[in-house]
Design a protein around this motif. Sequence first.
Motif, PDB file in Angstrom:
ATOM      1  N   PHE A   6      -6.139   8.955  26.111  1.00 62.88           N
ATOM      2  CA  PHE A   6      -5.840  10.171  26.858  1.00 62.88           C
ATOM      3  C   PHE A   6      -7.088  10.813  27.443  1.00 62.88           C
ATOM      4  CE2 PHE A   6      -5.516  14.783  26.983  1.00 62.88           C
ATOM      5  CZ  PHE A   6      -4.419  14.967  27.807  1.00 62.88           C
ATOM      6  N   LYS A   7      -8.111  11.026  26.605  1.00 63.42           N
ATOM      7  CA  LYS A   7      -9.314  11.721  27.074  1.00 63.42           C
ATOM      8  C   LYS A   7      -9.990  10.966  28.213  1.00 63.42           C
ATOM      9  CE  LYS A   7     -13.656  13.859  25.606  1.00 63.42           C
ATOM     10  NZ  LYS A   7     -13.970  14.109  26.977  1.00 63.42           N
ATOM     11  N   GLU A   8     -10.083   9.647  28.099  1.00 59.68           N
ATOM     12  CA  GLU A   8     -10.705   8.853  29.170  1.00 59.68           C
ATOM     13  C   GLU A   8      -9.901   8.939  30.457  1.00 59.68           C
ATOM     14  OE1 GLU A   8     -11.790   4.791  28.224  1.00 59.68           O
ATOM     15  OE2 GLU A   8     -12.211   5.407  26.166  1.00 59.68           O
ATOM     16  N   ALA A   9      -8.576   8.852  30.347  1.00 58.04           N
ATOM     17  CA  ALA A   9      -7.715   8.933  31.527  1.00 58.04           C
ATOM     18  C   ALA A   9      -7.840  10.310  32.181  1.00 58.04           C
ATOM     19  CB  ALA A   9      -6.267   8.656  31.138  1.00 58.04           C
ATOM     20  N   LYS A  10      -7.844  11.349  31.373  1.00 59.49           N
ATOM     21  CA  LYS A  10      -7.977  12.720  31.887  1.00 59.49           C
ATOM     22  C   LYS A  10      -9.324  12.901  32.571  1.00 59.49           C
ATOM     23  CE  LYS A  10      -8.073  17.497  30.311  1.00 59.49           C
ATOM     24  NZ  LYS A  10      -8.083  18.364  29.132  1.00 59.49           N
ATOM     25  N   ASP A  11     -10.399  12.446  31.939  1.00 65.14           N
ATOM     26  CA  ASP A  11     -11.736  12.567  32.514  1.00 65.14           C
ATOM     27  C   ASP A  11     -11.840  11.830  33.849  1.00 65.14           C
ATOM     28  OD1 ASP A  11     -12.510  14.124  30.365  1.00 65.14           O
ATOM     29  OD2 ASP A  11     -13.636  12.519  29.372  1.00 65.14           O
ATOM     30  N   ALA A  12     -11.209  10.667  33.956  1.00 65.22           N
ATOM     31  CA  ALA A  12     -11.249   9.890  35.195  1.00 65.22           C
ATOM     32  C   ALA A  12     -10.530  10.630  36.322  1.00 65.22           C
ATOM     33  CB  ALA A  12     -10.629   8.513  34.981  1.00 65.22           C
ATOM     34  N   ILE A  13      -9.405  11.249  36.011  1.00 63.07           N
ATOM     35  CA  ILE A  13      -8.651  12.004  37.023  1.00 63.07           C
ATOM     36  C   ILE A  13      -9.444  13.228  37.463  1.00 63.07           C
ATOM     37  CG2 ILE A  13      -6.612  13.473  37.339  1.00 63.07           C
ATOM     38  CD1 ILE A  13      -5.090  11.346  35.649  1.00 63.07           C
ATOM     39  N   ILE A  14     -10.034  13.927  36.519  1.00 62.48           N
ATOM     40  CA  ILE A  14     -10.836  15.116  36.847  1.00 62.48           C
ATOM     41  C   ILE A  14     -12.046  14.707  37.693  1.00 62.48           C
ATOM     42  CG2 ILE A  14     -12.335  16.904  35.871  1.00 62.48           C
ATOM     43  CD1 ILE A  14     -10.249  17.120  33.576  1.00 62.48           C
ATOM     44  N   ASP A  15     -12.676  13.608  37.339  1.00 58.14           N
ATOM     45  CA  ASP A  15     -13.828  13.122  38.084  1.00 58.14           C
ATOM     46  C   ASP A  15     -13.460  12.839  39.540  1.00 58.14           C
ATOM     47  OD1 ASP A  15     -16.684  12.199  37.889  1.00 58.14           O
ATOM     48  OD2 ASP A  15     -15.746  10.345  38.600  1.00 58.14           O
ATOM     49  N   ARG A  16     -12.330  12.158  39.748  1.00 56.50           N
ATOM     50  CA  ARG A  16     -11.864  11.862  41.109  1.00 56.50           C
ATOM     51  C   ARG A  16     -11.547  13.136  41.880  1.00 56.50           C
ATOM     52  NH1 ARG A  16      -9.249   7.479  38.965  1.00 56.50           N
ATOM     53  NH2 ARG A  16      -7.340   8.656  38.701  1.00 56.50           N
ATOM     54  N   PHE A  17     -10.864  14.083  41.199  1.00 54.89           N
ATOM     55  CA  PHE A  17     -10.537  15.355  41.842  1.00 54.89           C
ATOM     56  C   PHE A  17     -11.813  16.085  42.267  1.00 54.89           C
ATOM     57  CE2 PHE A  17     -10.579  19.932  41.247  1.00 54.89           C
ATOM     58  CZ  PHE A  17      -9.753  20.325  42.282  1.00 54.89           C
ATOM     59  N   GLU A  18     -12.780  16.184  41.351  1.00 55.92           N
ATOM     60  CA  GLU A  18     -14.029  16.887  41.661  1.00 55.92           C
ATOM     61  C   GLU A  18     -14.718  16.264  42.862  1.00 55.92           C
ATOM     62  OE1 GLU A  18     -16.601  17.041  38.252  1.00 55.92           O
ATOM     63  OE2 GLU A  18     -15.450  18.652  37.310  1.00 55.92           O
TER      64      GLU A  18
END
Length: 63
Positions: A6-18
């Motif tokens: 979960f944390k890795e998937a969430k971080d990847a989505i946030i990174d792309r959004f940023e």
Amino acid sequence: SIEMPFKEAKDAIIDRFERDYLAALLEWSNGNVSRAARKAGLDRMYLHRLLQRHGLRRAAALD
């Protein structure tokens, strides 16, 4: 994707959004970081650090 924790998937989505948000913000402000920070409601130095982290800070974007 559930192929990663979960944390890795969430971080990847946030990174792309940023990265996408910051690139659009820089384009909107014609590379003016102070103007971009005001538009985004962010502290200019915090925005500068985000831009550096995502490799978006370039000579054309200097204040």
